[in-house]
Each structure stands twice: as structure tokens, then as C-alpha cells.
Write an enzyme that holds these catalytic residues in place. Structure first.
Site, PDB file in Angstrom:
ATOM      1  N   SER A  35      57.468  91.684  34.686  1.00  0.00           N
ATOM      2  CA  SER A  35      56.276  91.820  33.828  1.00  0.00           C
ATOM      3  C   SER A  35      56.533  91.757  32.231  1.00  0.00           C
ATOM      4  CB  SER A  35      56.109  93.349  34.056  1.00  0.00           C
ATOM      5  OG  SER A  35      55.731  93.708  35.345  1.00  0.00           O
ATOM      6  N   GLU A  56      65.974 103.638  31.160  1.00  0.00           N
ATOM      7  CA  GLU A  56      65.643 103.464  29.962  1.00  0.00           C
ATOM      8  C   GLU A  56      66.518 103.843  28.543  1.00  0.00           C
ATOM      9  OE1 GLU A  56      63.530 104.734  32.119  1.00  0.00           O
ATOM     10  OE2 GLU A  56      62.471 102.981  32.506  1.00  0.00           O
ATOM     11  N   ARG A 165      49.707  93.272  28.098  1.00  0.00           N
ATOM     12  CA  ARG A 165      49.535  92.613  29.334  1.00  0.00           C
ATOM     13  C   ARG A 165      48.397  91.374  29.654  1.00  0.00           C
ATOM     14  NH1 ARG A 165      46.649  94.680  34.546  1.00  0.00           N
ATOM     15  NH2 ARG A 165      47.393  93.306  36.034  1.00  0.00           N
TER      16      ARG A 165
END
Lengths: 329, 275
Positions: A35, A56, A165
Site C-alpha cells: 500500500s 509500528e 491513496r
């Protein structure tokens, strides 16, 4: 029809080019390389790519350690998790120690779409802008992304870059070069200044065209370098036009609208409107529909400009300055 | 640096470092006493008996690196760095004061010899992993050492990093866990159970050793053993006593983050044998 590019894809492609030029660049991701587009780098330089899994905090800590070890780490995941989940790791090491870590986070804003509010980062710019030492960049299109990512590789210090995105219209050409702390004037105008970042820059340009059809002249700025902000260009624009509208795919608190308000209120207060999310979280839906729902279209920018001009004409605020008194530094 | 393998010499250094810690905290009027004293023998064995480094400049490529993940043991690290020659010993007694190069918790921007800021717990292992990856990529034979607290392993990020160090087979990494069994609010067993520690680290894929954290010889042997391990990271669980070296501080949770008063200070110097 304007051509479109996705800022996250341009990030991924640029990283591969930079990987050849900078042997010290390493890339880390947290299970979202497909992504964020770091999978392109992973394929080209498998030894210099580290997938940290769904972790993360460890992603940011490991990036910090790689920077202390002399590498140039680019750490990527969704903007929500990079800045939200790992904020304290970024604060305590990357920003506090002024480390040479580049955080390039994708899926900023509501145009993440169907994944919904949990995945739509609408506070990432606030979270990064508040940190000392951190540079915060929000590219508006493909060429600006390429220039910013390239600049970040050569800059020594922490940088946050937000990509999106959705493919967005191309505004710049490949002659564009990024300069730290400098904004761009994309269109000249007298009556109002429209300031955008990210995909709202294009909305501001569209709004300026709509306003022109109604006899109003709008200056359009892209303040893609959110920190440090080009306050000279901002104050000069407020003085020349006497009214300001900001537009961002983010909460109106903490991001561009706040930054502009902070500077203008101290230096040249003028009537102002902020376009963005107002104390709400995102929801699922098609990106275009969400932009409409949250008031993030060119029509919304145009309407805000007309409101702010009406307010200026009522005499509230300082309004337009004496142009002869302006000396731009 | 020439290593000291003579246990008596290292013990004498540890004694002097403990005196420095007590003196620093007494003069500062605050700071973390218990966890500095519990880890003193570990750091003395490591810095003066094991690590390959340039004494006055221990940061940088080509030498062994150290991260103090339990950053509140800053007084201990500072006393060691002063002894290595990173800065004059007098600086120790400016600890925590306005304008000092010695901040309450380690800050690499103002203290020579400190690699990175620590103090917010749970973050140092990830940083050490990053250093270990960087060294491997650069073909640098450095070993990376990191000191963890036992309360600190209650942080989730420690286990993220435990997973990634094993995944990336970081055999150039040695973690040392200062198992002093106390945290601010009380015994680790009461606040939040962390046992069985060695089984947890083994299950995460680590080469796991347990030693007496006050035995210089056991510590030195463990450091050497870890150098021989291939394909996985190592952790030494060092069993220690919080406040070690001064009877009134030993095993007392009260002295986690409290400086000695004048009476305690005098008694501590008497027990430690003075400068």
C-alpha cells in the site's frame, strides 16, 4: 482531462531511484509495503528493506537505531499508525535527538475511503507539526512528491511526508524543485488568498476559476511545506488580498488552518475561513463522496471565499494593507 | 582500550563508581539510586572488561556500542562515561542542574558518549536492533549492547523488538536484563508479573543466559559466551539487588527514584569505603 498520479506511487518509484544514488538509504515498513509502495524498493534492494511486521513502535525505534548507525532510513506505513501508534517513539528519539529518519506515511486524510474512520488520518499533521526539529511536508501531486522525497534524502534531520491513496491531478511539471520553507504561488489574484495543501491545492485552483467567472480574483498558494511555513509569503498574501481561506484534508485544528491562523493573528490579522474536518472523525464511503460530505470540494472553497469576502466588506478584521508599505524579505 | 580482566581491579572500579553515584545523587537532591546501584557491576564489567571502544569517544562506527534502555540509570552511565574520559569527573556533580551537560535522563545532544536519548521505557531494544542491522549492512564487526530494566519489559514494544531481533538473526546483539525485582510501585511480581522471564526470551528465539549480576567473573564469562552464538540474539538475565552496595538501600523500593539524605549519604560513603 488533466493527467493524474498517486503521490504514494511516486514515492515508491522515487525511492528506487534514490536507492541507486544513496547506498546508505534503507527502507522499513510495517506490513503495508504493497500500500505504501515501498515494495518497489524491497524488490530492487532486498538487503536494504526491513519489514517489521505489524509493529509500528518497533518500526520507528529500529529506524532511529539505523540512523544512529549512519544509515538514512525511510520508515513507511499508514499515516494513522505512523503518527498515532508510534508518536511517542517519534517524539522521544527521532525528533528529540534530531535523527536523520524520514517518515513517509501514506493514506493521509479521508480519501482512504472505504476503510473508514479508523484508517483515515485526520490528525497526523497536527501530531507531527507540534514536534520540535520535525519538517512536515504535504505534496500536492506527483512531481512535488518526487521533488520532496529527493530533497528529504539529502537533508540531514527528521522529515514527515504525507502521501495519499487516491490519484490526484498533476499541477507541477518536472522542472519543479523543492526548497525548504518556501511555498508556491500557483495563481495571482487580488481579492482573496486560497491556501491549500495536498489534494486541496487542486480544489483551490478550481475554486479560483469558479470565482473568476463571478468577477472575483483569487490568489492561490500551495503551502506544501507545512513546517517550517513560508510566513513571509503568507503575510504578504494576506496584506495584498485582505482575506484568506485555508483548505486541508485534515481537522481544521492543528494543521494548515491552525498554522496560518497562528502566523496571521500575530502579524497581519485578516478575515479567514478554514476548510477541513470540524471536530469529527471520518467514515466509510467512496473518496469523492467523502470529499463532498466533509465539505472538501472546489465549490466549498469557493463558498468560503465568498463568505470571507462578505465579512471583509463588513469591516471586520484588518483587511487589505497598503501595498506600498510591503517589502517582501 | 585495554581490558581489565583482573576481577579485583574491576571490583575496585565498581566501588568507586558507586561512590560517584551516591555523591551525584546527594548533591543533585534527586535521581534514581536503586537501579543505578543494581546495574553498576554489569556496566563496569561491560565497559572496562568487555567492550572494544575508544574510551573518550565511545560512539561511532567500528567499535562496540551501548544503549541504556533503562534510561533512569543515567547516573551510572554518566559515572562510567566520566571515568572513560568522555568529560571531566567534576561534571558529574552538576547532574540535573540547570545548564548541566548531564540531564535527568540521557540526552545525546549534550552528553559526550551518549548514543541516543532514553528514559521513556521500552524503546532501547528497538534502537539497539537498528544499530545491529546498520553494523551488519556496513560489514562493521561491532557488537551492540543494551541494558534493559525488569519493570521495563512490561512495555509491549520490548516484545515487538524481541521478535524482530530474532527474525533478523541479530547475533551481533547482546541484551542484559537487570533483574532487581523492584519497580516504582513495588515488587515486579506484585505490580505486573513478568516471569517466567528466561522461558519467554527463549520462546522468542533468543540465546538466554542467567548470571549473578554482581559477579564480575560470571558477567565476563557470559559476555564472551554470547560472542560465540551464531544466528540469534543473546540476552543475559542478570540477577541483582536493587540499591546494591549500601545496606540501607538494598532491596528497598523507596530508593527507586529518591536521593539519599545527609545521614544516609554519610552511612553510604562509610559502607562503600569513601573516595
Amino acid at each position: 482531462m488533466t493527467s493524474k498520479e498517486s503521490t504514494r506511487v511516486e514515492y515508491g518509484k522515487t525511492l528506487v531511484k534514490l536507492g541507486e544514488e544513496y547506498p546508505d538509504i534503507v527502507v522499513l515498513d510495517a506490513d503495508l509495503s504493497g500500500s505504501t509502495q515501498t515494495h518497489l524498493f524491497a524488490k530492487a534492494f532486498p538487503d536494504r528493506f526491513f519489514n517489521m511486521g505489524v509493529a509500528e513502535q518497533d518500526l520507528m525505534g529500529t529506524a532511529a537505531g539505523l540512523a544512529v548507525g549512519g544509515k538514512i532510513p525511510f520508515a513507511s506505513t499508514f499515516a494513522m499508525f505512523a503518527t498515532g501508534r508510534a508518536w511517542e517513539q517519534i517524539r522521544q528519539t527521532i525528533a528529540y535527538a534530531n535523527l536523520n529518519v524520514k517518515i513517509v506515511a501514506s493514506h493521509g486524510g479521508v480519501t482512504v475511503g472505504e476503510d473508514g474512520g479508523s484508517h483515515q488520518a485526520i490528525e497526523d499533521l497536527a501530531l507531527m507539526r507540534i514536534l520540535p526539529n520535525m519538517v512536515v511536508l504535504v505534496p500536492a501531486d506527483g512531481p512535488q512528491t518526487r521533488a520532496m522525497v529527493r530533497w528529504a534524502a539529502g537533508y540531514r534531520g527528521p522529515v514527515y511526508i504525507r502521501t495519499g491513496r487516491m490519484p490526484v491531478p498533476v499541477i507541477y511539471d518536472d522542472s519543479y524543485r523543492f526548497e525548504l520553507g518556501r511555498g508556491s504561488i500557483l495563481r495571482e489574484g487580488r481579492d482573496v488568498t486560497l491556501i491549500g495543501i495536498g489534494l486541496m491545492v487542486h480544489a483551490c485552483l478550481e475554486a479560483a476559476r469558479l470565482l473568476e467567472a463571478e468577477g472575483l480574483s483569487a490568489r492561490v498558494l500551495n503551502l506544501a511545506c507545512l513546517k517550517p511555513l513560508d510566513w513571509e509569503l503568507l503575510v504578504d498574501s494576506a496584506r495584498r488580498t485582505g482575506a484568506v481561506v485555508t483548505a486541508e484534508e485534515h481537522l481544521v485544528t492543528g494543521g494548515l488552518g491552525s498554522a496560518v491562523s497562528e502566523i496571521l493573528s500575530e502579524n497581519w490579522p485578516v478575515p479567514m475561513r478554514r476548510i477541513g474536518l470540524k471536530d469529527v472523525f471520518g467514515i466509510s464511503g467512496k473518496p469523492e463522496l467523502l470529499l463532498k460530505h466533509f465539505g472538501l470540494t472546489a465549490d466549498d472553497v469557493k463558498a468560503a471565499a465568498k463568505q470571507v469576502l462578505a465579512r471583509e466588506n463588513r469591516g471586520s478584521g484588518r483587511g487589505r494593507g497598503e501595498l506600498s508599505a510591503i517589502s517582501k524579505g | 582500550m585495554n581490558h581489565l580482566t583482573d576481577e579485583a581491579q574491576l571490583k575496585e572500579i565498581a566501588r568507586q563508581i558507586r561512590v560517584d553515584i551516591v555523591e551525584m545523587l546527594f548533591r543533585a537532591g534527586s535521581g534514581h539510586l536503586g537501579g543505578s546501584l543494581s546495574a553498576t557491576d554489569i556496566l563496569v564489567a561491560l565497559f572496562f572488561g568487555q567492550m572494544r571502544l575508544t574510551p573518550a569517544d565511545p560512539c561511532g562506527a567500528g567499535q562496540d556500542r551501548f544503549i541504556l534502555s533503562k534510561g533512569h540509570a543515567a547516573p551510572l552511565l554518566y559515572a562510567v562515561l566520566a571515568r572513560l574520559g568522555c568529560f571531566p569527573r567534576e561534571e558529574l556533580f552538576t547532574l540535573r542542574q540547570f545548564g548541566s551537560i548531564l540531564q535527568g535522563h540521557p540526552d545525546s545532544s549534550c552528553t559526550p558518549g551518549v548514543e541516543i536519548p532514553t528514559g521513556s521505557l521500552g524503546q532501547g531494544l528497538s534502537i539497539a536492533n537498528g544499530l545491529a542491522l546498520a553494523a551488519r549492512l556496513s560489514g562493521d564487526p561491532s557488537r551492540i549492547y543494551v541494558l534493559l530494566g525488569d519493570g521495563e519489559v512490561q512495555e509491549g514494544q520490548i516484545w515487538e523488538a524481541a521478535m524482530s531481533a530474532a527474525h533478523y538473526r541479530l547475533d551481533n546483539l547482546t541484551a542484559i536484563l537487570d533483574r532487581n525485582r523492584l519497580q516504582i510501585d513495588g515488587r515486579t511480581a506484585e505490580v505486573m508479573s513478568i516471569e517466567p522471564l528466561h522461558l519467554k526470551w527463549e520462546a522468542f528465539g533468543w540465546h538466554t543466559l542467567q548470571v549473578d549480576g554482581h559477579s564480575i567473573s560470571e558477567l565476563l564469562a557470559a559476555f564472551k559466551a554470547c560472542e560465540q552464538v551464531k544466528g540469534r540474539p543473546s540476552i543475559i538475565i542478570a540477577h541483582t539487588v536493587k540499591g546494591k552496595g549500601v545496606s540501607i538501600f538494598e532491596g528497598q523500593k523507596k530508593y527507586h527514584g529518591v536521593a539519599p539524605n545527609a545521614e544516609e549519604y554519610q552511612q553510604a560513603l562509610k559502607e562503600l569505603g569513601g573516595v
